[in-house]
Design a protein around this motif. Sequence first.
Motif, mmCIF file in Angstrom:
data_model
loop_
_atom_site.group_PDB
_atom_site.id
_atom_site.type_symbol
_atom_site.label_atom_id
_atom_site.label_comp_id
_atom_site.label_asym_id
_atom_site.label_seq_id
_atom_site.Cartn_x
_atom_site.Cartn_y
_atom_site.Cartn_z
ATOM 1 N N THR A 90 -10.346 2.579 -8.963
ATOM 2 C CA THR A 90 -9.030 2.959 -8.470
ATOM 3 C C THR A 90 -8.256 1.730 -8.010
ATOM 4 O O THR A 90 -8.780 0.889 -7.278
ATOM 5 C CB THR A 90 -9.155 3.941 -7.297
ATOM 6 O OG1 THR A 90 -9.869 5.091 -7.729
ATOM 7 C CG2 THR A 90 -7.793 4.362 -6.790
ATOM 8 N N ALA A 91 -7.019 1.616 -8.459
ATOM 9 C CA ALA A 91 -6.123 0.560 -7.990
ATOM 10 C C ALA A 91 -5.176 1.147 -6.957
ATOM 11 O O ALA A 91 -4.799 2.318 -7.042
ATOM 12 C CB ALA A 91 -5.347 -0.027 -9.150
ATOM 13 N N PRO A 92 -4.785 0.372 -5.955
ATOM 14 C CA PRO A 92 -3.876 0.908 -4.927
ATOM 15 C C PRO A 92 -2.500 1.229 -5.508
ATOM 16 O O PRO A 92 -2.052 0.585 -6.461
ATOM 17 C CB PRO A 92 -3.807 -0.221 -3.898
ATOM 18 C CG PRO A 92 -4.177 -1.449 -4.644
ATOM 19 C CD PRO A 92 -5.154 -1.025 -5.690
ATOM 20 N N ALA A 93 -1.849 2.203 -4.934
ATOM 21 C CA ALA A 93 -0.516 2.582 -5.380
ATOM 22 C C ALA A 93 0.444 1.411 -5.239
ATOM 23 O O ALA A 93 0.419 0.675 -4.254
ATOM 24 C CB ALA A 93 -0.032 3.767 -4.557
ATOM 25 N N GLY A 94 1.275 1.220 -6.256
ATOM 26 C CA GLY A 94 2.266 0.161 -6.211
ATOM 27 C C GLY A 94 1.787 -1.179 -6.710
ATOM 28 O O GLY A 94 2.571 -2.137 -6.755
ATOM 29 N N SER A 95 0.500 -1.300 -7.107
ATOM 30 C CA SER A 95 -0.007 -2.586 -7.575
ATOM 31 C C SER A 95 0.394 -2.823 -9.030
ATOM 32 O O SER A 95 0.493 -1.893 -9.829
ATOM 33 C CB SER A 95 -1.517 -2.659 -7.423
ATOM 34 O OG SER A 95 -2.156 -1.666 -8.213
ATOM 35 N N GLY A 127 -11.886 -7.320 -3.728
ATOM 36 C CA GLY A 127 -11.081 -8.000 -4.731
ATOM 37 C C GLY A 127 -9.647 -8.137 -4.288
ATOM 38 O O GLY A 127 -9.367 -8.361 -3.112
ATOM 39 N N MET A 128 -8.718 -7.980 -5.237
ATOM 40 C CA MET A 128 -7.323 -8.234 -4.934
ATOM 41 C C MET A 128 -6.417 -7.323 -5.745
ATOM 42 O O MET A 128 -6.832 -6.742 -6.744
ATOM 43 C CB MET A 128 -6.960 -9.694 -5.229
ATOM 44 C CG MET A 128 -7.190 -10.161 -6.665
ATOM 45 S SD MET A 128 -6.011 -9.587 -7.923
ATOM 46 C CE MET A 128 -4.532 -10.403 -7.362
ATOM 47 N N ALA A 129 -5.179 -7.221 -5.274
ATOM 48 C CA ALA A 129 -4.116 -6.551 -6.015
ATOM 49 C C ALA A 129 -2.837 -7.347 -5.842
ATOM 50 O O ALA A 129 -2.613 -7.973 -4.803
ATOM 51 C CB ALA A 129 -3.920 -5.123 -5.522
ATOM 52 N N PRO A 139 1.714 -11.512 -3.961
ATOM 53 C CA PRO A 139 0.991 -11.898 -5.174
ATOM 54 C C PRO A 139 -0.517 -11.654 -5.119
ATOM 55 O O PRO A 139 -1.146 -11.504 -6.156
ATOM 56 C CB PRO A 139 1.299 -13.390 -5.324
ATOM 57 C CG PRO A 139 1.692 -13.843 -3.961
ATOM 58 C CD PRO A 139 2.349 -12.674 -3.305
ATOM 59 N N SER A 140 -1.110 -11.599 -3.927
ATOM 60 C CA SER A 140 -2.554 -11.387 -3.838
ATOM 61 C C SER A 140 -2.902 -10.740 -2.503
ATOM 62 O O SER A 140 -2.896 -11.389 -1.463
ATOM 63 C CB SER A 140 -3.313 -12.710 -3.987
ATOM 64 O OG SER A 140 -4.713 -12.496 -4.017
ATOM 65 N N LEU A 141 -3.220 -9.453 -2.547
ATOM 66 C CA LEU A 141 -3.542 -8.657 -1.367
ATOM 67 C C LEU A 141 -5.031 -8.326 -1.379
ATOM 68 O O LEU A 141 -5.545 -7.840 -2.393
ATOM 69 C CB LEU A 141 -2.721 -7.369 -1.391
ATOM 70 C CG LEU A 141 -2.910 -6.372 -0.248
ATOM 71 C CD1 LEU A 141 -2.278 -6.936 1.018
ATOM 72 C CD2 LEU A 141 -2.254 -5.032 -0.611
#
Length: 312
Positions: free
Chosen positions: A26-31, A47-49, A55-57
């Motif tokens: 699952t990727a976070p909403a808005g990524s 990891g990151m989104a 640019p990197s959360l």
Amino acid sequence: MGSAIATDGALHPVLWPDGAPAVPLTAPAGSIDSAAQVINDTGELAGMAATEEIPSLPLRWSVAGEVSEMKTLGGAFSLVQDMNASGVAVGTSATEQGTTHAVRWHTDGSVTDLGTLRTDESSTAFGINDDGVIVGQSGPGDLTGRAVRWDTDGTVRELSLPPGTVSAAAHAINGAGVIVGESTSKKSDDSDFPDPDGHAVRWNTNGTATILRTLGGAHATAQDINDSGVTVGSAQHSDGTVRAVRWTADGTPTDLGLLPGDVKSRAYAINDAGVIVGESITADEELHAVLWHPDGTMIELNGTAADTSPSQ
């Protein structure tokens, strides 16, 4: 774990269970893009989104696959580098002023700034063991600095440099406290190694630094070490070709090979069972995620076995 390019051209986080075909996470909403970068012994991932604004959360995935955001130091860039069996993650995060500092993320997603060595501007944490000891680098803004370790009480200590070198980075630490990384003699823009005289280094528990052998060429870098003392990374042959390499506990290197048709490979991580993951790379810089079993068999992470003779 890692990322794969979807039909929409975006990066999406994926997990390869035991070398089987990739399972999407699952990727976070808005990524826009996202990737899983580390996994611990219990199956937690981090990891990151990337979003339109950031640019990197930093992210964390539970064993059940639930994704959550982790805190930052106030800047727009964070990168997770490692996570131990307790779920404590480490990496780097930008401050509101734009400098990057080594950080520790706790299991609830909160963040602690680990600071720098003395008056250094920046730092990053690359590895953490199950005791909570952290290793990385501290230095000026371009991070050509000194290899360091943070003890569990937060004290930062400089690691010794091998003779003839001017900077170093510590990439990983095992349960016994043995550390591996790289030391350099000067800066370079080389695409495969940060320094034309870079050396793979092992720091023993008594603090002494040992340079690990290459495959006959000039360069090597060590990326990870397991609790048996087996180290992985990459090294050059005398003809300049770069190969993923495994060093035994006594420092003997083995070329791990590459996929048919590819021109170089790198190993990034090894677990206590001796399973190694990394990448095999084409002449056009196309990356293929790969896994090496303890017997040396290589699998491209789409479930396909590959003939990976080091002579290829």
